[in-house]
Design a protein around this motif. Structure first.
Motif, mmCIF file in Angstrom:
data_model
loop_
_atom_site.group_PDB
_atom_site.id
_atom_site.type_symbol
_atom_site.label_atom_id
_atom_site.label_comp_id
_atom_site.label_asym_id
_atom_site.label_seq_id
_atom_site.Cartn_x
_atom_site.Cartn_y
_atom_site.Cartn_z
ATOM 1 N N ILE A 86 7.177 10.150 -6.751
ATOM 2 C CA ILE A 86 7.253 11.085 -5.625
ATOM 3 C C ILE A 86 5.970 11.898 -5.593
ATOM 4 O O ILE A 86 5.600 12.526 -6.583
ATOM 5 N N ASN A 87 5.285 11.883 -4.439
ATOM 6 C CA ASN A 87 4.055 12.661 -4.341
ATOM 7 C C ASN A 87 4.062 13.649 -3.186
ATOM 8 O O ASN A 87 3.095 14.365 -2.978
ATOM 9 N N ALA A 88 5.166 13.723 -2.418
ATOM 10 C CA ALA A 88 5.265 14.672 -1.311
ATOM 11 C C ALA A 88 6.651 15.309 -1.326
ATOM 12 O O ALA A 88 7.629 14.683 -1.738
ATOM 13 N N CYS A 89 6.715 16.566 -0.902
ATOM 14 C CA CYS A 89 7.999 17.263 -0.867
ATOM 15 C C CYS A 89 7.979 18.304 0.239
ATOM 16 O O CYS A 89 6.953 18.550 0.867
ATOM 17 N N VAL A 90 9.143 18.906 0.475
ATOM 18 C CA VAL A 90 9.296 20.000 1.426
ATOM 19 C C VAL A 90 9.555 21.246 0.594
ATOM 20 O O VAL A 90 10.439 21.244 -0.265
ATOM 21 N N PHE A 91 8.817 22.324 0.822
ATOM 22 C CA PHE A 91 8.926 23.527 -0.004
ATOM 23 C C PHE A 91 10.002 24.448 0.535
ATOM 24 O O PHE A 91 9.985 24.850 1.695
ATOM 25 N N ASP A 92 10.973 24.794 -0.318
ATOM 26 C CA ASP A 92 12.054 25.725 0.023
ATOM 27 C C ASP A 92 11.898 26.952 -0.864
ATOM 28 O O ASP A 92 12.165 26.898 -2.055
ATOM 29 N N ARG A 93 11.464 28.056 -0.275
ATOM 30 C CA ARG A 93 11.217 29.264 -1.060
ATOM 31 C C ARG A 93 12.491 30.047 -1.338
ATOM 32 O O ARG A 93 12.460 31.090 -1.986
ATOM 33 N N ASN A 94 13.631 29.548 -0.840
ATOM 34 C CA ASN A 94 14.952 30.088 -1.190
ATOM 35 C C ASN A 94 15.139 31.529 -0.725
ATOM 36 O O ASN A 94 15.835 32.304 -1.361
ATOM 37 N N GLY A 95 14.475 31.923 0.361
ATOM 38 C CA GLY A 95 14.628 33.270 0.897
ATOM 39 C C GLY A 95 13.690 34.291 0.294
ATOM 40 O O GLY A 95 13.654 35.431 0.735
ATOM 41 N N TYR A 96 12.932 33.901 -0.737
ATOM 42 C CA TYR A 96 11.978 34.826 -1.353
ATOM 43 C C TYR A 96 10.700 34.878 -0.520
ATOM 44 O O TYR A 96 10.371 33.929 0.181
ATOM 45 N N LYS A 97 9.947 35.973 -0.651
ATOM 46 C CA LYS A 97 8.636 36.041 -0.013
ATOM 47 C C LYS A 97 7.705 35.046 -0.695
ATOM 48 O O LYS A 97 7.794 34.815 -1.900
ATOM 49 N N TYR A 98 6.797 34.460 0.081
ATOM 50 C CA TYR A 98 5.799 33.540 -0.493
ATOM 51 C C TYR A 98 4.717 34.417 -1.104
ATOM 52 O O TYR A 98 3.688 34.692 -0.505
ATOM 53 N N HIS A 99 4.988 34.893 -2.312
ATOM 54 C CA HIS A 99 4.135 35.892 -2.944
ATOM 55 C C HIS A 99 4.451 35.896 -4.431
ATOM 56 O O HIS A 99 5.571 35.578 -4.823
ATOM 57 N N GLY A 100 3.506 36.212 -5.256
ATOM 58 C CA GLY A 100 3.768 36.365 -6.682
ATOM 59 C C GLY A 100 4.186 35.080 -7.364
ATOM 60 O O GLY A 100 3.477 34.073 -7.325
ATOM 61 N N ARG A 101 5.354 35.100 -8.001
ATOM 62 C CA ARG A 101 5.817 33.948 -8.786
ATOM 63 C C ARG A 101 6.081 32.720 -7.926
ATOM 64 O O ARG A 101 5.815 31.598 -8.354
ATOM 65 N N VAL A 102 6.602 32.932 -6.707
ATOM 66 C CA VAL A 102 6.890 31.800 -5.820
ATOM 67 C C VAL A 102 5.584 31.113 -5.428
ATOM 68 O O VAL A 102 5.472 29.884 -5.451
ATOM 69 N N LYS A 103 4.572 31.901 -5.084
ATOM 70 C CA LYS A 103 3.266 31.347 -4.707
ATOM 71 C C LYS A 103 2.620 30.659 -5.908
ATOM 72 O O LYS A 103 2.033 29.574 -5.783
ATOM 73 N N ALA A 104 2.730 31.259 -7.091
ATOM 74 C CA ALA A 104 2.146 30.664 -8.297
ATOM 75 C C ALA A 104 2.799 29.322 -8.613
ATOM 76 O O ALA A 104 2.109 28.357 -8.967
ATOM 77 N N LEU A 105 4.114 29.236 -8.470
ATOM 78 C CA LEU A 105 4.809 27.980 -8.719
ATOM 79 C C LEU A 105 4.350 26.913 -7.720
ATOM 80 O O LEU A 105 4.091 25.771 -8.096
ATOM 81 N N ALA A 106 4.220 27.299 -6.452
ATOM 82 C CA ALA A 106 3.756 26.357 -5.429
ATOM 83 C C ALA A 106 2.332 25.890 -5.726
ATOM 84 O O ALA A 106 2.017 24.697 -5.598
ATOM 85 N N ASP A 107 1.468 26.811 -6.129
ATOM 86 C CA ASP A 107 0.084 26.450 -6.460
ATOM 87 C C ASP A 107 0.047 25.495 -7.650
ATOM 88 O O ASP A 107 -0.730 24.533 -7.665
ATOM 89 N N GLY A 108 0.874 25.743 -8.664
ATOM 90 C CA GLY A 108 0.936 24.860 -9.826
ATOM 91 C C GLY A 108 1.407 23.460 -9.447
ATOM 92 O O GLY A 108 0.881 22.462 -9.946
#
Length: 116
Positions: A86-108
């Protein structure tokens, strides 16, 4: 009685989930933040199965702050996804702001090779 902040997050999550769905080819990357840990899963909504998962508890590196650990969780999840083809996905931030830990996880996850 529930915390009003939690109620607002759950409402945002319902709005987001109305538009997002994961498939076997392009699963949904779900992020969850607890007070101490970060969790991420790749979910195929068509079959209702979790394809891959990663968390702070499973990642070997326990050093750094929560955002740095979230980045390693994203990279670990991307590694597991690439092993399963799997090399593509749809990002679900689960209602959190795209900031801090959520953004860091996405960047990783992006640095690990996932596209979204």
């Amino acid at each position: 009685m529930k915390n009003s902040k939690l109620i607002r997050r759950e409402a945002r999550h319902r709005r987001i989930r109305a538009r997002l769905a994961g498939t076997a080819n392009r699963p949904r990357l779900v992020v969850f933040r607890s007070l101490k840990k970060n969790y991420a899963q790749l979910v195929d909504d068509a079959s209702g199965k979790v394809i891959a998962a990663a968390s702070d508890g499973a990642v070997s590196s326990k050093t750094g702050n929560k955002s740095q650990r979230a980045k390693t969780v994203g990279a670990e999840l991307a590694k597991k996804a690439l092993e399963k083809g799997i090399n593509a996905c749809v990002f679900d931030r689960n209602g959190y702001k795209y900031h801090g830990r959520v953004k860091a996880l996405a960047d990783g996850a992006r640095e690990g090779g996932l596209k979204f």
